[in-house]
Every structure is written in C-alpha cells, then in structure tokens.
Motif scaffolding. Structure first.
Motif: not given
Length: 485
Positions: A359-376
């Motif tokens: 949950i923590m890893l996923g919340t971080y990957a979806l957070s503002s500023g990191y969404y493009d770098a990780y999830y996208k």
C-alpha cells in the motif's frame, strides 16, 4: 484414500456408473481434511453440513437419471478471496476476519449451478500478496511434498489442498503467478486464463488489471473441465470479454505435429536453477520428438517486468484496499479519538506487514510529483512487454519456459528479504502484464520436489495450451505421483 487420490474425471465416471455416491466421496474428503489438515493447514473454513446436504441432492438426481455436469457431486475448494454467500471470506486478513459476503462470486455461482460440492475455503497470502502463503494472518500452509517447505503463493492453500488429496480441484487467483507458481511447487496443473475470459465479479480485488481466477487440478483433463465450468462472459464484470463458447475438452489431443515453439531465452538466464532447466529442456526435446519444432526467441523487455509489475500492482492495491477503513464492514479498532484516528488504527491493526508495504509503495507511486516518473512509466513499459509477446506470437504457436526459478524453498527462507521473495515470480509476472494465458504442468522432480513447465499462448488460445500440456502429460507420468503424507 485411493479414491481421493484419483482425478475429478475418474470419480465422475465412478459416480455415473453408480459405483460410488457423492455423499461417500464428500464424507471421505471431509474426513481426510479433519485427519491431515492439521499438518498441512490448507483450509481456513470448512462447511461439513452444507457440503453433505448438497451431496445428497446430487445423489438423488443421479438416482433419478438426471443429466448432470462433469463436476457435479465432486468436492472442491475455493481460495478465500472468492466470495461465498453465507460462508466467511477473509482474504486471510485480520481486517476481514469476520466478513461473511451477502452474495456469491460469479465463478462460485457457476460451480454451484453445476452442482459442484464446496467443502471449504483455503488459506492464502493476505489479500493475495505473496509467493509462499506465509503472509496469512491465520496460519502458514505447508507443502505436502515436504512440510518444511512452502506450497507457493498466494494460492498456496488451494494448491496444498489438491496436492494432499483433500479435494479434487480448487480455484485460485493469479495476479503475478499465484496459480502457476504454487502449481509448480506442488506438482499440479495450474492455469492462468486470458484476462477477461473468467469473470472477476466477487473476487476481492488486489490489482484489478492483473487479477484472474483459474483452476488448480491434478491433471490437464480436470483443468479443461473446470475451465468449461467457469469461463464465459459476465455482464457483472466490465472487463469480461465477449466471445463464442468453447468446449475445452476438445483440446485434449495428444498431438503437437507441426507446432512451432519459441524458447524464451530470458527465462533461462541468471537465477534459474540448473536442475530446473534440465527438466524443462527434457520436456521440450520430448515435444520435438513428437513432431514439434522449436527455436530460441528473445523477449527483450523481460528484465523490466518485475519492477513494472510491482509498481502497477502496488498502485492498484493502494486504490483497491482504501475501502477497508473500519466504517462499513470488517474489523474496527476498539479505541479511537476521531475519524482519522479510527482509519489509522483500524488499518494499522488490521493489515499485515506485506500488505502495508505494498500500500505504501503504491501510494508513493501514485502521489503528486511521482505519478509520471513511476506509474505512467510502468504503464508505458507494460505496452512494450505486451508488444514483445505479440511479436513472438506472429511466429510461434506457444512459448515455453520454467514456471519458477527453483523448486519449493524452505519455510522462512525468504521472509526477511522481500526482494528475494519477489524474484520467485520472475518467470510468471510478464504473462499477467500482457494479459495472455499460461499453464503450468509437471515436468519432473528435483530431489523429490516437483518442477513445473510453463506454456504461454496468445490471447484466448487456451485450447492450444491445453493441447500442448495434455501432450506433455500423456508422454510422462509425473502427474500421477502423489506425496506421501
């Protein structure tokens, strides 16, 4: 005991000849669970009275000469993240410890309609997050081949229940290998269907774009029978695929003449046990001797599959598990000062360590500023991995690889190192990322432990996979081996 070690199609034939009754079969299965499940710890809940009542109803229909499905009257089990009305469905988590669903999953309903006999719900890694069934909040399931080893995960309870002949087949869910990996570790056939072939309605979600329900069985024929029962379009699932009905029994032909097999070279690299490779190559050579052709093929983006999977799966789990907050159902903390405190304490007390980590890893990957770098970025790499498979299937009918890098590892061996645990899924996660089907079938033993051969196909090519798996099976006897308990 001999009766319980048989396959589902064998006991179906005995019932139709009236040599045994469903009640006898169900009682035998329940008695065996009572006798040996203390050793294996495959089950979280059993439903004795309900199962015997249903078995008597099947016997009545058989006596009346009614036509019944292939799975009617045969004891089976469901992984405890598949909803069952009136029977607890806990996802092996404290946060759902008291949850009893008011409805059935579509696969549950389909099996019930075919008069299958549910004897119980099986243990799993909490919310299907794990590769060893050691993350359950309630118990650690053992591998029937060696009780010092894991049965695999997250569907380890379902695999152990079938391998130890407590039931004839079981359903699991596969998000990154959670059917195929325990099938390999426990010497079973495990199928991860094409995404959308089997309804996910009533499957408690971990990662919605990756999860698929599928069968764990003793042989390929049983796998085809169970797939016949659970596959098909479901209007209750928006990702369910529409298509014509297929009878997978017709794929049970021992014939691979002219079949083109691709050997995915990235799946035979560093970290794959040499003895596992030898068993897999022996099976490939056997297929060649039966008329198939094979050559090596490269899937160049395979090395990025594991990080891509863990970003996507964790992001989706962060979103899906937000619903478990202590307000509407499930566990609620006893003391709290305000609403925020209720959420924090309920989730802190209710979720296990691995679930919190993801949950923590996923919340971080979806957070503002990191969404493009990780999830996208992970979504973009997902497309490249899918394109690798699409290109390979332009030339080959199936791809073959090991199911797991090693045979079953010891209990506790990888619990302190999550990255080592994640690596045990290295051969299975690309299939979920691409949404294609894959089947694991026994192809040998290493020091008394089963080894699985993984056969991958293009979208909705389950019939081809079953034909190849059936050919492998008909030319060896590994699927007939049973652990001595």
């Amino acid at each position: 005991m001999d009766l319980l070690q048989r396959t589902a199609h064998e006991v179906r034939d005995l019932m139709r000849k009236k040599e045994i009754s469903s009640k006898e079969l169900t009682e035998a299965a329940l008695d065996r669970i009572e006798k040996i499940d203390g050793q294996i710890e495959a089950f979280l809940h059993t439903s004795r009275e309900r199962a015997l009542t249903w078995a008597q109803e099947v016997d009545k229909r058989l006596q009346e000469g009614q036509e019944l499905s292939d799975l009617a009257g045969i004891p089976m089990a469901l992984k405890d993240n598949i909803c069952t009305e009136g029977i607890p469905t806990t996802c092996a988590s404290k946060i759902l410890g008291n949850f009893v669903p008011p409805y059935n999953a579509t696969v549950t309903e389909k099996l019930y309609q075919g008069k299958a006999i549910l004897v119980g719900k099986t243990n799993m890694d909490e919310f299907a997050m794990g590769s060893s069934t050691e993350n359950s909040a309630f118990r650690k399931t053992k591998n029937p081949w060696d009780e010092q080893r894991v049965p695999g995960g997250s569907s380890g309870g379902s695999a152990a229940a079938v391998a130890s002949s407590e039931v004839f087949y079981a359903l699991g869910s596969d998000t990154g290998g959670s059917i195929r990996q325990p099938a390999s570790f426990c010497g079973l056939v495990g199928l991860k269907p094409t995404y959308g072939l089997v309804s996910r309605y009533g499957l408690i979600a971990y990662a919605s774009s990756l999860d698929q329900i599928g069968p764990l069985t003793k042989d390929v024929e049983d796998c085809a029978l169970v797939l016949n029962a659970i596959a098909g379009h479901d209007p209750m699932d928006s990702t369910s695929a529409e298509g014509k009905e297929v009878d997978y029994r017709k794929a049970l032909i021992s014939d691979v003449k002219g079949l083109k097999i691709g050997i995915a070279k990235e799946y035979f690299g560093e970290g794959i046990d040499e003895a596992v490779k030898r068993n897999v190559y022996a099976a490939i050579e056997q297929l060649k001797s039966l008329g198939a052709d094979y050559e090596e093929v490269s899937l160049p983006h395979t090395e990025y599959a594991l990080p891509t999977y863990y970003i996507l799966a964790s992001s989706e789990c962060s979103s899906n598990l937000a619903r478990f907050d202590g307000i509407r159902y499930g566990y609620r903390t006893e003391s709290y000062d305000n609403l925020t405190d209720l959420f924090v304490k309920t989730r802190s007390e209710g979720f296990g360590e691995e679930v919190k980590r993801r949950i923590m890893l996923g919340t971080y990957a979806l957070s503002s500023g990191y969404y493009d770098a990780y999830y996208k970025k992970a979504l973009q790499v997902r497309t490249l991995i899918k394109q690798d498979f699409d290109k390979a299937f332009e030339k080959f009918d199936v791809l073959i690889a090991p199911t797991t890098p090693t045979p079953a590892f010891r209990l506790g061996e990888k619990t302190d190192d999550p990255l080592q645990m994640y690596m045990s899924d290295v051969c299975t996660v690309p299939i979920n990322i691409a949404g294609i089907p894959a089947i694991s079938v026994p192809c040998g033993f290493v020091e008394g432990l089963p080894v699985g051969l993984q056969i991958m196909g293009k979208h909705f090519a389950e019939s081809t996979l079953l034909r190849v798996a059936y050919t492998v099976e008909q030319n060896n006897a590994y699927h007939k081996e049973r652990p001595a308990l």
